[in-house]
Design a protein around this motif. Structure first.
Motif, mmCIF file in Angstrom:
data_model
loop_
_atom_site.group_PDB
_atom_site.id
_atom_site.type_symbol
_atom_site.label_atom_id
_atom_site.label_comp_id
_atom_site.label_asym_id
_atom_site.label_seq_id
_atom_site.Cartn_x
_atom_site.Cartn_y
_atom_site.Cartn_z
ATOM 1 N N GLY A 96 0.789 -1.222 0.000
ATOM 2 C CA GLY A 96 0.000 0.000 0.000
ATOM 3 C C GLY A 96 0.816 1.265 0.000
ATOM 4 O O GLY A 96 0.330 2.337 -0.280
ATOM 5 N N ASP A 136 3.622 -6.268 4.764
ATOM 6 C CA ASP A 136 2.950 -5.000 4.528
ATOM 7 C C ASP A 136 1.966 -4.729 5.661
ATOM 8 O O ASP A 136 0.973 -5.445 5.819
ATOM 9 N N SER A 171 6.322 -0.970 5.637
ATOM 10 C CA SER A 171 6.924 -2.252 5.281
ATOM 11 C C SER A 171 7.871 -2.641 6.404
ATOM 12 O O SER A 171 8.847 -1.952 6.667
ATOM 13 N N TYR A 215 0.681 2.974 5.228
ATOM 14 C CA TYR A 215 1.207 1.617 5.158
ATOM 15 C C TYR A 215 2.700 1.638 5.438
ATOM 16 O O TYR A 215 3.417 2.565 5.065
ATOM 17 N N SER A 242 -2.062 -3.642 11.466
ATOM 18 C CA SER A 242 -2.571 -4.941 11.016
ATOM 19 C C SER A 242 -1.793 -5.442 9.819
ATOM 20 O O SER A 242 -1.400 -4.670 8.939
ATOM 21 N N ALA A 243 -1.539 -6.766 9.797
ATOM 22 C CA ALA A 243 -0.929 -7.444 8.660
ATOM 23 C C ALA A 243 -2.047 -7.964 7.759
ATOM 24 O O ALA A 243 -3.188 -8.136 8.202
ATOM 25 N N PRO A 244 -1.747 -8.235 6.479
ATOM 26 C CA PRO A 244 -2.812 -8.623 5.548
ATOM 27 C C PRO A 244 -3.661 -9.799 6.016
ATOM 28 O O PRO A 244 -4.887 -9.764 5.897
ATOM 29 N N GLU A 269 -0.733 -2.245 7.623
ATOM 30 C CA GLU A 269 -1.607 -1.072 7.549
ATOM 31 C C GLU A 269 -1.640 -0.411 8.914
ATOM 32 O O GLU A 269 -1.773 -1.079 9.936
ATOM 33 N N ARG A 290 -6.035 -8.612 8.801
ATOM 34 C CA ARG A 290 -6.571 -7.248 8.697
ATOM 35 C C ARG A 290 -8.074 -7.192 8.927
ATOM 36 O O ARG A 290 -8.583 -6.281 9.582
ATOM 37 N N ASN A 316 -0.321 -7.017 14.841
ATOM 38 C CA ASN A 316 -1.774 -6.895 14.851
ATOM 39 C C ASN A 316 -2.220 -6.435 16.230
ATOM 40 O O ASN A 316 -2.335 -7.251 17.154
#
Length: 842
Positions: free
Chosen positions: A107, A570, A560, A558, A592-594, A572, A597, A503
């Motif tokens: 992102g 990635d 990294s 976002y 949060s991680a993908p 958020e 999320r 998270n």
């Protein structure tokens, strides 16, 4: 019907393994725009089955592969060398060249759009022209300049069909190619871009370019070194140095053979430490996107073939078999299968390092499976049902083409005999999911476009109220909440059960003066603060937000972050500031991680719907903390006297001789540092840069844990080859991040060590960088250019650990190239090495 329900559930995790057939070359679209400028039109251009573009004659003896990033300043600088390689070796038929575009944070990395645009241009036979044009755009407009408008302009400049390219990007038609490249980079232990590798077998294995001393070129191989390897390949003298770091990738040309032959194994451990087992080296470890259980994994060589093993831990009653008792044994379940499939072979099996898991192995009749390309293959399955306890089953399943059944059985048995499960933790997770005991009936009303509604409904929320009554809200029952009084008197962090450091949700009532935002008054409101903190960032939008009666502003961005495997995840981040009272705000941060999320966003929205904050109690608690006298975290060392530039035992120290460090130590991850120092001894650190030598006297008496960690990492070559990624004249020069992004670390965290014997009251103080969590230091250190008393412990801040002082080479520090990582277009100055000298007891 009953058989279908059972088999569907226990095989769900491996259905995703069925994908593309054998690798093959895919030619580009021959309908390129006639007016397009094609300087590479005389060279053969192909793509691998995975979508990676390749240029050069198929008969060339060598393949050169580059892992690159369009927003990477080093890649832009190295592009001239790439063009030199193509002209000297690809155009002459001596080599082929393959590009693997990778990104750092989907992102937040504009190169994700650029990479997709270049791949979409490849459909018009113009990948390499677009590739060159994008790096020209990077150089002329900046690393952050990639967006749909500028990409359209670049495509039109090349006389390409820009509408088709933009539509291709918006539809994400080439995004999976970028994801595949990122996975291969992780498998191959790629940590930096640009990274160049070579292959003599059509890309089946990749080899590192190496220096004369055997160390890898992990970034930016000189043209002369590439020329040497190409010359050896052309002469037939280049031996395939098969090393443990080589990895199989999507092949350039089809190859035949047994993909399960000559396997070696490595130990895999889940990120939460709940389970471990051995899987073939180089295989992917994937989480099931639609799991029947929260403990569900797939292990496979790729995502595109019917080959791999799956592991699920699930309550027996959740298998979906009608009339099956909760305490049914694996043998009883096997008999149920045998009744519906009489040809299945059943035997007793054991698993675990001490054969602690007992059950049955089932070999059903092979079945036909349709691949995504329309072909049908005959697939063999082997299913092991193992008892974790009287009501919980471990399901291990192997899937393979029929001709590989026996080889796949060996993989399954190796996984089974090395399996270890944290039984208590596993049962706890399953109990929270399958047997919730909520004190509140969920009434979640989130909008469907914000989260996955099914995820929200599945969560069970319970009330939380702080002991002083300052704050209350609802949170998922499976999460844990922890106070953090070091930050504020009213601070709570909610951690998700999976990957909790990535998270989480944190809430903190803060005095405006403690936020460290420059150029704002102590009575500034939330919107003013957000504009001051994020208003200059073109990648974020500040929007108004409301929580109950509290109003403020928020952003989403976002990041990294490096993970334990050396790759990137990635993340958020949501940041909300809400006005509580004049001079006080509520800071909410969500990470949060993908993979988690949807759950984190569901928890966040429920929290904001139910949050109640008592402003009077909260402000009174924060004021009391601000007015309290700070207590040092470390007892005072009464006989310690700090040194300054030009003083101390380390002045005039000579470089150590005969010191050997691992050649591949840069960025290696550790769970904790070994104890390598004695606090009563004096240690010197010699930092060698291209601009000169910096000598630091380390304060082992004052900050023994930080000094021990620094010495430990230096002795293992962790810092060698890193950069000073953040150099702000008048403030600090910061280094020690192996990723060069400001997010990297050694894999562990250090507790804060502050001591009134040392302060940020002089030039050249060496401190340890951290996040907003005082106990989050890792490997990144900084050197001060001026006195910085605001970094000392105070009522507003826990402070930053001081663990040394520059005694020689402050002039070198002042010569470092200024660099702000948020808008840098070049790499930071290189830190060639860090060496430690032990002067003994002084």
């Amino acid at each position: 019907m009953r058989r279908f329900i059972f088999v569907a559930l226990v095989t769900m995790a491996v259905l995703g393994l069925v994908g593309l057939a054998a690798p093959s070359l895919a030619q580009g679209d021959p309908t390129a725009t006639p007016a397009a400028r094609h300087p590479y039109s005389d060279l053969p251009q192909t793509t691998t089955v995975a979508g990676f573009p390749v240029i050069g004659k198929p008969e060339a003896p060598l393949l050169i592969a580059e892992f690159s990033n369009f927003s990477c300043p080093g890649c832009a600088l190295y592009h001239a060398t790439i063009k030199q390689i193509i002209e000297a070796h690809v155009r002459t038929g001596r080599a082929r060249f393959m590009l693997l575009p990778i990104v750092f944070g989907i992102g937040n990395d504009p190169s994700f759009l650029a990479a997709q645009a270049a791949l979409c241009a490849g459909r018009q036979n113009a990948f390499w022209e677009m590739h060159d044009a994008l790096f020209e755009q990077h150089t002329s407009q900046g690393a952050q300049s990639f967006n749909l408008t500028t990409l359209r302009a670049t495509a039109e400049k090349l006389a390409l069909n820009a509408d088709q390219i933009i539509a291709c990007v918006q539809a994400g038609e080439t995004a999976e190619v970028v994801f595949r490249s990122a996975r291969l980079a992780q498998e191959t232990e790629i940590q930096y871009t640009p990274t160049l590798m070579w292959s003599l077998d059509n890309g089946q294995t990749l080899q590192w370019f190496t220096r004369a001393d055997g160390r890898r070129y992990e970034s930016g191989v000189p043209f002369e070194e590439v020329d040497k390897v190409v010359t050896l390949a052309v002469s037939g003298k280049l031996a395939m140095a098969m090393q443990a770091t080589a990895t199989t990738i999507a092949q350039i040309t089809p190859t035949k053979g047994n993909p399960l032959a000559n396997l070696t194994y490595q130990l895999w451990r889940s990120s939460d430490g709940l389970l471990s087992l051995e899987i073939p080296r180089g295989w992917l470890a994937l989480t099931n996107p639609n799991p029947p259980s929260p403990i569900s994994y797939v292990f496979a060589p790729s995502e595109d073939e019917p080959l791999g093993i799956s592991l699920i831990i699930i309550p027996t009653v959740a298998l979906g078999v009608p009339d099956l008792a909760a305490n049914a044994t694996p043998a009883e379940i096997a008999r149920y299968i045998a009744n519906s499939e009489p040809e299945a072979q059943i035997r007793e099996v054991t698993a675990g390092r001490n054969s602690e898991y007992r059950g049955v192995g089932i070999r059903p009749k092979p079945s036909k499976v349709a691949l995504r390309n329309g072909q049908t293959v005959l697939v063999a399955r082997a299913l092991w049902l193992l008892a974790l306890d009287s009501t919980t089953i471990i399901v291990l399943q192997a899937v393979s083409p029929l001709e590989l059944r026996e080889d796949m059985q060996e993989v399954l048995e190796q996984a089974a005999k090395t399996l270890q499960v944290d039984r208590v933790s596993a049962l706890g997770i399953l109990d929270r999911v399958f047997n919730p005991t909520p004190t509140i009936t969920p009434t979640f009303n989130a909008t469907a476009d914000f989260i996955d509604r099914a995820t929200a409904v599945a969560l069970q929320f319970v009330p939380f109220r702080s002991a002083d009554g300052a704050i209350s809200f609802e949170m998922p029952q499976s999460w844990r909440v922890e106070p953090n009084p070091r930050i504020s008197a009213v601070t709570y962090t909610l951690f998700a059960p999976v990957s909790p450091t990535n998270n989480l949700i944190s809430l903190s009532v803060r005095a405006v003066s403690s936020l460290g935002i420059a150029a704002v008054g102590e009575q500034a409101d939330a919107l003013t603060l957000m504009n001051a903190a994020f208003g200059r960032d073109p990648n974020v939008t500040i929007t108004p937000v409301t929580v109950g009666t509290l109003k403020g502003a928020g952003i989403v961005d976002y990041q990294s972050a490096s993970d334990r495997s050396g790759g990137f995840v990635d993340l958020e981040r949501r940041v909300w500031l809400l006005d509580v009272a004049p001079g006080y705000v509520l800071l909410i941060q969500v990470l949060s991680a993908p993979a988690q999320r949807a759950q984190v966003n569901a928890a966040f929205e429920r929290l904001t719907q139910t949050l109640v904050l008592d402003a009077a109690i909260s402000v009174a608690a924060v004021e009391a903390r601000l007015n309290a006298t700070p207590t040092p975290s470390v007892p005072t060392v009464t006989d310690f006297v700090p040194v300054s530039v030009g003083e101390g035992a380390c002045v005039g120290v000579k470089d150590p001789e005969g010191v050997s460090v691992p050649p591949d130590g840069k960025g290696r991850q550790y769970s904790a540092p070994e104890q390598v120092i004695k606090p009563e001894r004096t240690y010197c650190a010699i930092l060698t840069t291209a601009k000169g030598r910096i000598v630091i006297q380390l304060y082992s008496q004052i900050a023994p844990q930080h000094v021990n960690s620094f010495v430990f990492l230096a002795q293992r070559g962790f810092y060698d080859g890193t950069t000073f990624h953040r150099v702000i004249p008048g403030f600090v020069a910061q280094g020690g991040d192996p990723t060069g992004t400001g997010t990297g670390g050694p894999g562990y965290r250090l507790p804060l060590e502050v001591n009134p014997a040392v302060k940020y009251d002089r030039v050249g103080v060496v401190g340890m960088a951290r996040t907003s969590d005082p106990n989050s230091a890792g490997s990144q250190f900084f050197i001060t250019y001026v006195p910085l008393p605001n970094l000392d412990p105070s009522a507003q801040s826990a402070g930053y650990t001081i663990f040394g002082q520059v005694v020689e080479g402050m002039d070198v520090v002042e010569k470092l190239t200024p660099r702000d990582p948020s808008n840098a277009t070049t790499e930071g100055d290189l830190l060639i090495s860090v060496r430690i000298v032990d002067l003994g007891v002084r």
